[in-house]
Design a protein around this motif. Structure first.
Motif, mmCIF file in Angstrom:
data_model
loop_
_atom_site.group_PDB
_atom_site.id
_atom_site.type_symbol
_atom_site.label_atom_id
_atom_site.label_comp_id
_atom_site.label_asym_id
_atom_site.label_seq_id
_atom_site.Cartn_x
_atom_site.Cartn_y
_atom_site.Cartn_z
ATOM 1 N N TRP A 95 0.839 -1.209 0.000
ATOM 2 C CA TRP A 95 0.000 0.000 0.000
ATOM 3 C C TRP A 95 0.871 1.255 0.000
ATOM 4 O O TRP A 95 0.591 2.211 -0.735
ATOM 5 N N ALA A 96 1.936 1.252 0.776
ATOM 6 C CA ALA A 96 2.835 2.407 0.834
ATOM 7 C C ALA A 96 3.540 2.622 -0.503
ATOM 8 O O ALA A 96 3.698 3.771 -0.954
ATOM 9 N N LEU A 97 3.950 1.546 -1.155
ATOM 10 C CA LEU A 97 4.606 1.660 -2.459
ATOM 11 C C LEU A 97 3.654 2.235 -3.501
ATOM 12 O O LEU A 97 4.036 3.097 -4.296
ATOM 13 N N VAL A 98 2.418 1.769 -3.482
ATOM 14 C CA VAL A 98 1.430 2.276 -4.436
ATOM 15 C C VAL A 98 1.158 3.751 -4.169
ATOM 16 O O VAL A 98 1.107 4.570 -5.095
ATOM 17 N N GLN A 99 1.010 4.105 -2.912
ATOM 18 C CA GLN A 99 0.760 5.500 -2.548
ATOM 19 C C GLN A 99 1.924 6.420 -2.917
ATOM 20 O O GLN A 99 1.724 7.616 -3.143
ATOM 21 N N SER A 100 3.115 5.871 -2.988
ATOM 22 C CA SER A 100 4.279 6.701 -3.307
ATOM 23 C C SER A 100 4.263 7.169 -4.760
ATOM 24 O O SER A 100 4.925 8.157 -5.105
ATOM 25 N N LYS A 101 3.482 6.497 -5.605
ATOM 26 C CA LYS A 101 3.426 6.848 -7.021
ATOM 27 C C LYS A 101 2.039 7.300 -7.485
ATOM 28 O O LYS A 101 1.904 7.903 -8.554
ATOM 29 N N PHE A 102 1.017 6.985 -6.712
ATOM 30 C CA PHE A 102 -0.352 7.364 -7.052
ATOM 31 C C PHE A 102 -0.990 8.097 -5.876
ATOM 32 O O PHE A 102 -0.867 7.671 -4.726
ATOM 33 N N ASP A 103 -1.663 9.197 -6.164
ATOM 34 C CA ASP A 103 -2.359 9.972 -5.138
ATOM 35 C C ASP A 103 -3.729 9.348 -4.937
ATOM 36 O O ASP A 103 -4.661 9.601 -5.701
ATOM 37 N N LEU A 104 -3.861 8.514 -3.912
ATOM 38 C CA LEU A 104 -5.076 7.731 -3.703
ATOM 39 C C LEU A 104 -5.797 8.112 -2.414
ATOM 40 O O LEU A 104 -5.156 8.376 -1.401
ATOM 41 N N PRO A 105 -7.132 8.076 -2.437
ATOM 42 C CA PRO A 105 -7.890 8.296 -1.195
ATOM 43 C C PRO A 105 -7.758 7.069 -0.307
ATOM 44 O O PRO A 105 -7.426 5.973 -0.786
ATOM 45 N N SER A 106 -8.005 7.221 0.962
ATOM 46 C CA SER A 106 -7.824 6.112 1.904
ATOM 47 C C SER A 106 -8.705 4.910 1.574
ATOM 48 O O SER A 106 -8.301 3.759 1.782
ATOM 49 N N HIS A 107 -9.903 5.163 1.030
ATOM 50 C CA HIS A 107 -10.804 4.053 0.734
ATOM 51 C C HIS A 107 -10.299 3.181 -0.421
ATOM 52 O O HIS A 107 -10.778 2.067 -0.626
ATOM 53 N N ALA A 108 -9.299 3.686 -1.165
ATOM 54 C CA ALA A 108 -8.761 2.938 -2.295
ATOM 55 C C ALA A 108 -7.965 1.718 -1.846
ATOM 56 O O ALA A 108 -7.712 0.805 -2.645
ATOM 57 N N ARG A 109 -7.574 1.694 -0.576
ATOM 58 C CA ARG A 109 -6.768 0.557 -0.089
ATOM 59 C C ARG A 109 -7.498 -0.769 -0.307
ATOM 60 O O ARG A 109 -6.873 -1.770 -0.673
ATOM 61 N N LYS A 110 -8.792 -0.801 -0.098
ATOM 62 C CA LYS A 110 -9.552 -2.041 -0.253
ATOM 63 C C LYS A 110 -9.404 -2.579 -1.669
ATOM 64 O O LYS A 110 -9.163 -3.782 -1.869
ATOM 65 N N TRP A 111 -9.526 -1.703 -2.661
ATOM 66 C CA TRP A 111 -9.389 -2.138 -4.053
ATOM 67 C C TRP A 111 -7.957 -2.550 -4.355
ATOM 68 O O TRP A 111 -7.719 -3.553 -5.034
ATOM 69 N N VAL A 112 -6.981 -1.780 -3.849
ATOM 70 C CA VAL A 112 -5.577 -2.091 -4.087
ATOM 71 C C VAL A 112 -5.223 -3.457 -3.513
ATOM 72 O O VAL A 112 -4.501 -4.243 -4.141
ATOM 73 N N MET A 113 -5.733 -3.781 -2.331
ATOM 74 C CA MET A 113 -5.462 -5.073 -1.730
ATOM 75 C C MET A 113 -6.115 -6.207 -2.537
ATOM 76 O O MET A 113 -5.516 -7.266 -2.748
#
Length: 203
Positions: free
Chosen positions: A64-82
């Protein structure tokens, strides 16, 4: 993906999300592909775990941290990313098994025949696991189930949420399930295959 890995923190890509918590713009494919590069690195997502649910939480936090480092994502996006990470990891395992795991090879032979991106210790764990009789039986059952699949989507790398958004803009209203099935799974309308697809979708 090199251009994404090379972006600075102040150049993070902004992805649009729909009401269902899914990315639905042209960056959705890049986001999904980027996640794939992360989980294919055995330091981020170890192949020794039976499934995504068994992966320890600290690995998921790191992804999640790696993805956030390159994409500006809202907190609710974590569920989809996982969820996407789990799918990518499953697909990665299936890919290396299909291309490198050979039943006729001995363990000593098999451990040297692998994808260069896979760590040796993780590969040895996998080939031992795949050799278990119960696991082989379940694999055969899954193959038979996939062989009976009647329809395959034709959207390529374009995600369903993105297709749904495009169809909504085109139609001026939200597409029905039947319409989405027709767009995503049938090449032509009016054919017997398309008719069967429409029947299944509207049941």
């Amino acid at each position: 993906m090199r251009n994404i890995w090379g972006t600075r923190d102040d150049e993070r890509l902004i992805v649009n999300w729909n009401k269902l918590g899914q990315p639905d713009d042209e960056l959705a494919t890049k986001l999904s592909s980027f996640i794939g590069t992360i989980v294919r690195d055995g330091k981020n997502a170890l192949l020794i775990y039976k499934n995504w649910h068994k992966v320890p939480e600290h690995y998921k936090d790191h992804i999640w941290a790696l993805v956030q480092s390159k994409f500006d994502l809202p907190s609710h996006a974590r569920k989809w990313v996982m969820k996407c990470s789990g799918k990518k990891l499953k697909d990665w395992k299936a890919n290396i098994k299909k291309n490198y795991y050979k039943n006729h090879l001995s363990f000593d032979q098999q451990k040297h025949y692998k994808d260069s991106r896979v760590y040796a210790d993780q590969w040895e764990h996998l080939i031992k696991y795949w050799a278990i009789e119960e696991v082989k039986a379940q694999s055969d059952k899954n193959k038979a189930s996939r062989a009976e699949r009647k329809y395959n989507h034709i959207t390529g790398t374009k995600s369903f949420p993105r297709v749904r958004k495009e169809q909504k803009n085109k139609l001026g209203h939200s597409p029905t399930r039947a319409h989405m099935f027709k767009v995503c799974y049938t090449k032509e309308t009016g054919t017997p295959e398309a008719t069967k697809a429409m029947i299944v979708c509207t049941k």
